[in-house]
Design an enzyme around this catalytic site. Structure first.
Site, short mmCIF file in Angstrom:
data_model
loop_
_atom_site.label_atom_id
_atom_site.label_comp_id
_atom_site.label_asym_id
_atom_site.label_seq_id
_atom_site.Cartn_x
_atom_site.Cartn_y
_atom_site.Cartn_z
N TYR A 1 4.77 3.42 4.60
CA TYR A 1 3.72 2.41 4.72
C TYR A 1 4.02 1.46 5.87
CZ TYR A 1 7.01 -0.94 2.80
OH TYR A 1 8.10 -1.74 2.62
N PHE B 1 4.05 -7.23 8.76
CA PHE B 1 5.12 -7.92 8.03
C PHE B 1 6.17 -6.98 7.46
CE2 PHE B 1 1.50 -7.56 5.08
CZ PHE B 1 2.07 -6.84 4.04
N ASP B 2 5.89 -5.67 7.40
CA ASP B 2 6.88 -4.73 6.89
C ASP B 2 6.45 -3.31 7.21
OD1 ASP B 2 9.17 -3.83 5.59
OD2 ASP B 2 8.35 -4.04 3.58
N ILE C 1 2.92 -4.46 -6.12
CA ILE C 1 1.71 -5.27 -6.29
C ILE C 1 0.60 -4.43 -6.94
CG2 ILE C 1 2.26 -6.91 -4.45
CD1 ILE C 1 0.38 -5.33 -2.61
N TYR D 1 -0.10 -10.87 -3.46
CA TYR D 1 0.88 -11.91 -3.80
C TYR D 1 0.23 -13.22 -4.24
CZ TYR D 1 4.28 -8.68 -1.94
OH TYR D 1 5.06 -7.57 -1.72
N PHE E 1 -2.62 -2.21 4.24
CA PHE E 1 -1.53 -1.23 4.22
C PHE E 1 -2.03 0.12 4.69
CE2 PHE E 1 0.19 -4.24 1.16
CZ PHE E 1 1.54 -4.27 1.49
#
Length: 138
Positions: free
Chosen positions: A57, A67-68, A87, A113, A130
């Site tokens: 991902y 962010f990731d 999540i 979140y 994502f």
């Protein structure tokens, strides 16, 4: 009917015509959106609650700020689907996938979140994007 009643009815009609479409857009933005980017030709098994998934991902905010990414680490992420380990948007959005399938998930904050966010990289109330690929079902 007198002119005042006609004017009031006309104003109500205009108000409804302008407000209702924006309300439906707002409702749409608060729902999980799933886009299938690639579906393999052959699929012998789809993901279901209780499966352990290996996923690649990349996560980003709506403005494109990444962010990731498991891809950058060259290490797929493993988790049990439907067990609350991730999540809610993932537990819902990755259900029914085939190995090799790629999906883009647009996850509203209440399935991500929430208002607290995940400081310092994810602000409160953030919608998350994502790009995912199912590597394996274990």
């Amino acid at each position: 009917m007198n002119k005042n009643k006609v004017c009031v009815l006309l104003l109500v009609f205009v108000f409804v015509a302008l407000i209702v479409p924006s309300l439906s857009e707002e409702a749409k933005s608060k729902k999980l959106q799933i886009g299938v980017k690639h579906r393999p030709e052959e699929c012998t098994r789809k993901t279901q609650k209780g499966d352990t998934l290996k996923i690649h991902y990349t996560g980003a905010l709506e403005d494109g700020t990444e962010f990731d990414s498991s891809r950058k680490r060259d290490q797929p992420f493993s988790f049990k689907l439907g067990a609350g380990q991730v999540i809610k948007g993932w537990d819902q959005g990755l259900n029914g996938m085939c190995v090799g399938e790629k999906r883009k998930l647009k996850i509203p904050s209440d399935l991500g979140y929430g208002d607290r966010g995940h400081p310092p990289t994810i602000p409160g109330g953030a919608t998350l994007i994502f790009d995912t690929e199912l590597i394996a079902i274990e």
